[in-house]
Design a protein around this motif. Structure first.
Motif, PDB file in Angstrom:
ATOM      1  N   LEU A 143       0.828  -1.199   0.000  1.00 23.78           N
ATOM      2  CA  LEU A 143       0.000   0.000   0.000  1.00 23.78           C
ATOM      3  C   LEU A 143       0.866   1.254   0.000  1.00 23.78           C
ATOM      4  CD1 LEU A 143      -2.818   1.431   0.423  1.00 23.78           C
ATOM      5  CD2 LEU A 143      -2.244   1.360   2.844  1.00 23.78           C
TER       6      LEU A 143
ATOM      7  N   LYS B  40      -6.639   4.839  -3.822  1.00 23.71           N
ATOM      8  CA  LYS B  40      -7.583   3.721  -3.718  1.00 23.71           C
ATOM      9  C   LYS B  40      -7.074   2.400  -4.284  1.00 23.71           C
ATOM     10  CE  LYS B  40     -10.880   6.180  -1.938  1.00 23.71           C
ATOM     11  NZ  LYS B  40     -11.322   5.990  -0.575  1.00 23.71           N
TER      12      LYS B  40
ATOM     13  N   HIS C  12     -11.082  -1.058  -1.989  1.00 19.99           N
ATOM     14  CA  HIS C  12     -10.165  -0.483  -1.006  1.00 19.99           C
ATOM     15  C   HIS C  12     -10.791  -0.495   0.390  1.00 19.99           C
ATOM     16  CE1 HIS C  12      -6.922   1.865   0.640  1.00 19.99           C
ATOM     17  NE2 HIS C  12      -7.787   2.745   1.106  1.00 19.99           N
TER      18      HIS C  12
END
Length: 153
Positions: free
Chosen positions: A77, A127, A142
């Protein structure tokens, strides 16, 4: 091992082989710096293909994620955010530069493409990608990942 993992593993192996070939190529100092840059890009792509094949598309949504899966997902991420937002900064900086210099009508398609790439880079950094090819389910996927991994951000 399913076909998706085989394809992603093969692509990752090709990226590692390409990086090794670039690093072994004899060049002048400028060419060597370019080879090192592109070798780094190849290694990054190898990481992306391994992630896609073994974690992103093949994760078991029903089981509680283990510590390793949680760490890898969080690392992915933040790496995705840093890379995408850096690209967005470059694209949007180019768009602002074009505005400040005055966008000529014949450069308008380039301006719109740069602006769109900057916006998409911002969105993907924030996202990520969903399960389908459009951007329609990115936010929902997400949100599911945030709940699964316990992300507050």
């Amino acid at each position: 091992m399913n076909g998706h993992k085989i394809i992603c593993g093969s692509l990752a192996g090709a990226c590692v082989a390409g990086a090794a070939g670039l690093l072994l190529a004899q060049r002048d100092p400028v060419g060597q710096a370019a080879n090192m840059f592109f070798a780094g890009v190849c290694i990054l792509l190898a990481f992306v293909f391994v992630w896609m094949g073994w974690w992103d598309d093949a994760v078991n949504d029903n089981a509680e994620p283990g510590r390793i899966e949680r760490v890898v997902a969080t690392t992915w991420l933040w790496m995705r955010r840093v890379l995408c937002w850096s690209a967005a900064l470059v694209f949007l900086g180019m768009a602002v530069s074009m505005i400040l210099n005055g966008v000529v009508l014949e450069h308008m398609p380039v301006f719109l493409i740069v602006l769109a790439l900057g916006g998409m880079s911002l969105w993907v950094g924030l996202k990520g990608g969903g399960q389908v090819q459009s951007m329609g389910d990115d936010a929902a996927v997400h949100a599911e990942r945030r709940k699964r991994y316990g992300w507050w951000f």
